[in-house]
Motif scaffolding. Structure first.
Motif, PDB file in Angstrom:
ATOM      1  N   HIS A  72     -50.391 101.799 -42.322  1.00 37.73           N
ATOM      2  CA  HIS A  72     -49.453 101.025 -41.501  1.00 37.73           C
ATOM      3  C   HIS A  72     -48.058 101.354 -42.024  1.00 37.73           C
ATOM      4  CE1 HIS A  72     -52.442  98.629 -39.349  1.00 37.73           C
ATOM      5  NE2 HIS A  72     -53.114  98.622 -40.476  1.00 37.73           N
ATOM      6  N   GLN A  73     -47.447 102.369 -41.462  1.00 38.93           N
ATOM      7  CA  GLN A  73     -46.223 102.922 -42.029  1.00 38.93           C
ATOM      8  C   GLN A  73     -45.062 101.932 -41.946  1.00 38.93           C
ATOM      9  OE1 GLN A  73     -45.206 106.743 -40.519  1.00 38.93           O
ATOM     10  NE2 GLN A  73     -43.086 106.607 -41.159  1.00 38.93           N
ATOM     11  N   PRO A  74     -44.445 101.640 -43.076  1.00 40.00           N
ATOM     12  CA  PRO A  74     -43.258 100.784 -43.039  1.00 40.00           C
ATOM     13  C   PRO A  74     -42.046 101.557 -42.550  1.00 40.00           C
ATOM     14  CG  PRO A  74     -43.646 101.533 -45.266  1.00 40.00           C
ATOM     15  CD  PRO A  74     -44.788 102.057 -44.435  1.00 40.00           C
ATOM     16  N   GLU A  75     -40.989 100.827 -42.327  1.00 38.41           N
ATOM     17  CA  GLU A  75     -39.753 101.485 -41.945  1.00 38.41           C
ATOM     18  C   GLU A  75     -39.322 102.433 -43.053  1.00 38.41           C
ATOM     19  OE1 GLU A  75     -38.520 101.144 -39.049  1.00 38.41           O
ATOM     20  OE2 GLU A  75     -39.710  99.446 -38.359  1.00 38.41           O
ATOM     21  N   GLY A  76     -38.466 103.417 -42.710  1.00 40.01           N
ATOM     22  CA  GLY A  76     -37.964 104.333 -43.709  1.00 40.01           C
ATOM     23  C   GLY A  76     -37.206 103.603 -44.799  1.00 40.01           C
ATOM     24  N   LEU A  77     -37.163 104.226 -45.959  1.00 42.79           N
ATOM     25  CA  LEU A  77     -36.489 103.609 -47.092  1.00 42.79           C
ATOM     26  C   LEU A  77     -35.025 103.303 -46.792  1.00 42.79           C
ATOM     27  CD1 LEU A  77     -37.798 105.394 -50.303  1.00 42.79           C
ATOM     28  CD2 LEU A  77     -37.959 102.986 -49.724  1.00 42.79           C
ATOM     29  N   ASP A  78     -34.363 104.222 -46.097  1.00 39.83           N
ATOM     30  CA  ASP A  78     -32.945 104.010 -45.802  1.00 39.83           C
ATOM     31  C   ASP A  78     -32.750 102.774 -44.930  1.00 39.83           C
ATOM     32  OD1 ASP A  78     -32.269 106.230 -47.270  1.00 39.83           O
ATOM     33  OD2 ASP A  78     -32.176 107.579 -45.535  1.00 39.83           O
ATOM     34  N   GLN A  79     -33.640 102.604 -43.942  1.00 43.38           N
ATOM     35  CA  GLN A  79     -33.513 101.447 -43.061  1.00 43.38           C
ATOM     36  C   GLN A  79     -33.810 100.151 -43.808  1.00 43.38           C
ATOM     37  OE1 GLN A  79     -35.448 101.854 -39.303  1.00 43.38           O
ATOM     38  NE2 GLN A  79     -35.321  99.676 -38.803  1.00 43.38           N
ATOM     39  N   LEU A  80     -34.832 100.173 -44.671  1.00 41.26           N
ATOM     40  CA  LEU A  80     -35.148  98.983 -45.451  1.00 41.26           C
ATOM     41  C   LEU A  80     -34.032  98.656 -46.438  1.00 41.26           C
ATOM     42  CD1 LEU A  80     -38.960  99.243 -46.277  1.00 41.26           C
ATOM     43  CD2 LEU A  80     -37.818  97.579 -44.820  1.00 41.26           C
ATOM     44  N   GLN A  81     -33.419  99.689 -46.987  1.00 42.36           N
ATOM     45  CA  GLN A  81     -32.318  99.464 -47.909  1.00 42.36           C
ATOM     46  C   GLN A  81     -31.151  98.804 -47.183  1.00 42.36           C
ATOM     47  OE1 GLN A  81     -31.231 102.953 -50.123  1.00 42.36           O
ATOM     48  NE2 GLN A  81     -29.603 101.927 -51.257  1.00 42.36           N
ATOM     49  N   ALA A  82     -30.941  99.191 -45.925  1.00 41.72           N
ATOM     50  CA  ALA A  82     -29.861  98.590 -45.136  1.00 41.72           C
ATOM     51  C   ALA A  82     -30.181  97.153 -44.759  1.00 41.72           C
ATOM     52  CB  ALA A  82     -29.616  99.428 -43.874  1.00 41.72           C
ATOM     53  N   GLN A  83     -31.470  96.836 -44.582  1.00 37.66           N
ATOM     54  CA  GLN A  83     -31.891  95.492 -44.178  1.00 37.66           C
ATOM     55  C   GLN A  83     -31.964  94.519 -45.346  1.00 37.66           C
ATOM     56  OE1 GLN A  83     -35.623  96.671 -42.203  1.00 37.66           O
ATOM     57  NE2 GLN A  83     -34.817  95.762 -40.325  1.00 37.66           N
ATOM     58  N   THR A  84     -32.064  95.048 -46.553  1.00 36.53           N
ATOM     59  CA  THR A  84     -32.257  94.202 -47.724  1.00 36.53           C
ATOM     60  C   THR A  84     -31.140  94.435 -48.738  1.00 36.53           C
ATOM     61  OG1 THR A  84     -33.576  95.823 -48.973  1.00 36.53           O
ATOM     62  CG2 THR A  84     -34.755  94.410 -47.407  1.00 36.53           C
ATOM     63  N   LYS A  85     -31.245  93.741 -49.859  1.00 31.40           N
ATOM     64  CA  LYS A  85     -30.282  93.922 -50.946  1.00 31.40           C
ATOM     65  C   LYS A  85     -30.935  94.575 -52.153  1.00 31.40           C
ATOM     66  CE  LYS A  85     -27.498  90.085 -49.273  1.00 31.40           C
ATOM     67  NZ  LYS A  85     -26.833  88.792 -49.549  1.00 31.40           N
ATOM     68  N   PHE A  86     -31.964  95.375 -51.882  1.00 33.67           N
ATOM     69  CA  PHE A  86     -32.630  96.132 -52.919  1.00 33.67           C
ATOM     70  C   PHE A  86     -32.155  97.579 -52.907  1.00 33.67           C
ATOM     71  CE2 PHE A  86     -36.153  92.967 -52.068  1.00 33.67           C
ATOM     72  CZ  PHE A  86     -35.955  92.259 -53.236  1.00 33.67           C
ATOM     73  N   THR A  87     -32.161  98.205 -54.072  1.00 36.40           N
ATOM     74  CA  THR A  87     -31.857  99.628 -54.153  1.00 36.40           C
ATOM     75  C   THR A  87     -33.079 100.429 -53.733  1.00 36.40           C
ATOM     76  OG1 THR A  87     -32.629  99.875 -56.434  1.00 36.40           O
ATOM     77  CG2 THR A  87     -30.334  99.160 -56.118  1.00 36.40           C
ATOM     78  N   LYS A  88     -32.871 101.710 -53.563  1.00 34.67           N
ATOM     79  CA  LYS A  88     -33.982 102.583 -53.168  1.00 34.67           C
ATOM     80  C   LYS A  88     -35.080 102.568 -54.225  1.00 34.67           C
ATOM     81  CE  LYS A  88     -34.661 107.138 -51.098  1.00 34.67           C
ATOM     82  NZ  LYS A  88     -33.988 108.394 -50.696  1.00 34.67           N
ATOM     83  N   LYS A  89     -34.709 102.640 -55.494  1.00 32.43           N
ATOM     84  CA  LYS A  89     -35.706 102.629 -56.569  1.00 32.43           C
ATOM     85  C   LYS A  89     -36.448 101.291 -56.621  1.00 32.43           C
ATOM     86  CE  LYS A  89     -33.922 106.148 -59.694  1.00 32.43           C
ATOM     87  NZ  LYS A  89     -35.115 107.002 -59.508  1.00 32.43           N
TER      88      LYS A  89
END
Length: 230
Positions: free
Chosen positions: A48-65
Motif C-alpha cells: 500500500h504505497q504511501p505518498e512520496g517522501l517529498d510530499q509527506l515532508q511538505a505535509q508534516t514537520k518531520f525531516t526526510k530521515k
C-alpha cells in the motif's frame, strides 16, 4: 501510574500513552544516520504505497530521515502498510494486559483514521503524529477535540467525555495507587464541564475548548511533555 487531574491533562494522558506504545513496539526507533536509500526504495515498493517522501515532508514537520526512520518502524509492525482496528486493539492489550484497553484503542484509532475507511495508512499515522509532536498549540488542541468529539458533530457532550474517561480508567485506572473510586470518571467529567462549558448549555464547542485550554497553565504544561520525543 496515577491519573489525578485527568480532566485537566487528558491530552497528555492520551499522547504519552500512545508514544509509550510506539516506543515499546519499536515504531519510534532512534533516527539512523546510515544510508537511507533502502528505506526510500521500500517506500516506493510497499504493497500500500504511501505518498512520496517529498510530499509527506511538505505535509508534516518531520525531516526526510525522520520519515524514513518512522517508516521502518511502522513497516516492521505493519508489513502490509495498513493498521486495522483489531491490530490497534491487540497492540494495546499487550501493553496493558491487566486492563481492558479495547475501548480506548477504538477511540484513538478513529482519531488517526482521518478518512474513516477503517484502516490507518502510514500517511494517516505520520500526519497525526506530526500534529501531536510538532504541531502548534492550536493544532494539538484541535486534534484532542476531535478525539473527544466521538460522533464528529462539532460538540463534546458529557456522554462522549465520560466514554473517553471510562476507557482510560478501564485501561489503567483500576491499577493505580491509590485505587480510584468507580465514580471517579464521572467526577472528572463534571469538573471538565464546569471549566469548559462557559455558556452552560450542556455541550463544549471547539471555541470553548480552545479558549479554556489556552488559559489553563496545567494543560499548556502537559502539552510540552511530549515535544521532541523523536
Amino acid at each position: 501510574m496515577g491519573i489525578q487531574g485527568m480532566e485537566l491533562c487528558a491530552m497528555a494522558v492520551v499522547v504519552l500513552l500512545f508514544i509509550a506504545v510506539l516506543k515499546q513496539f519499536g515504531i519510534l526507533e532512534p533516527i539512523s544516520m546510515e544510508d537511507s536509500s533502502d528505506s526510500e526504495l521500500e517506500l516506493s515498493t510497499v504493497r500500500h504505497q504511501p505518498e512520496g517522501l517529498d510530499q509527506l515532508q511538505a505535509q508534516t514537520k518531520f525531516t526526510k530521515k525522520e520519515l524514513q526512520s518512522l517508516y521502518r518502524g511502522f513497516k516492521n509492525e505493519c508489513p502490509t502498510g495498513l493498521v486495522d482496528e483489531d491490530t490497534f486493539k491487540l497492540i494495546y492489550s499487550q501493553f496493558f494486559p491487566q486492563g481492558d484497553a479495547s475501548t480506548y484503542a477504538h477511540f484513538l484509532f478513529n482519531a488517526f483514521d482521518a478518512d474513516g475507511n477503517g484502516a490507518i495508512h502510514f500517511e494517516d499515522f505520520v500526519v497525526g503524529l506530526s500534529i501531536l509532536l510538532r504541531g502548534t498549540v492550536h493544532e494539538k488542541l484541535k486534534w484532542a477535540f476531535n478525539l473527544y468529539d466521538i460522533n464528529k458533530d462539532g460538540y463534546i457532550t458529557k456522554e462522549e467525555m465520560l466514554a473517553i474517561m471510562k476507557s482510560i480508567y478501564d485501561m489503567m485506572g483500576r491499577h493505580t495507587y491509590p485505587i480510584l473510586r468507580e465514580d471517579a470518571p464521572a467526577e472528572h467529567v463534571e469538573r471538565f464541564f464546569q471549566k469548559m462549558d462557559r455558556n452552560k448549555d450542556g455541550v463544549v464547542t471547539i471555541e470553548e475548548f480552545l479558549e479554556t485550554c489556552q488559559k489553563d497553565e496545567n494543560i499548556m504544561s502537559s502539552m510540552q511533555l511530549f515535544e521532541n520525543v523523536i
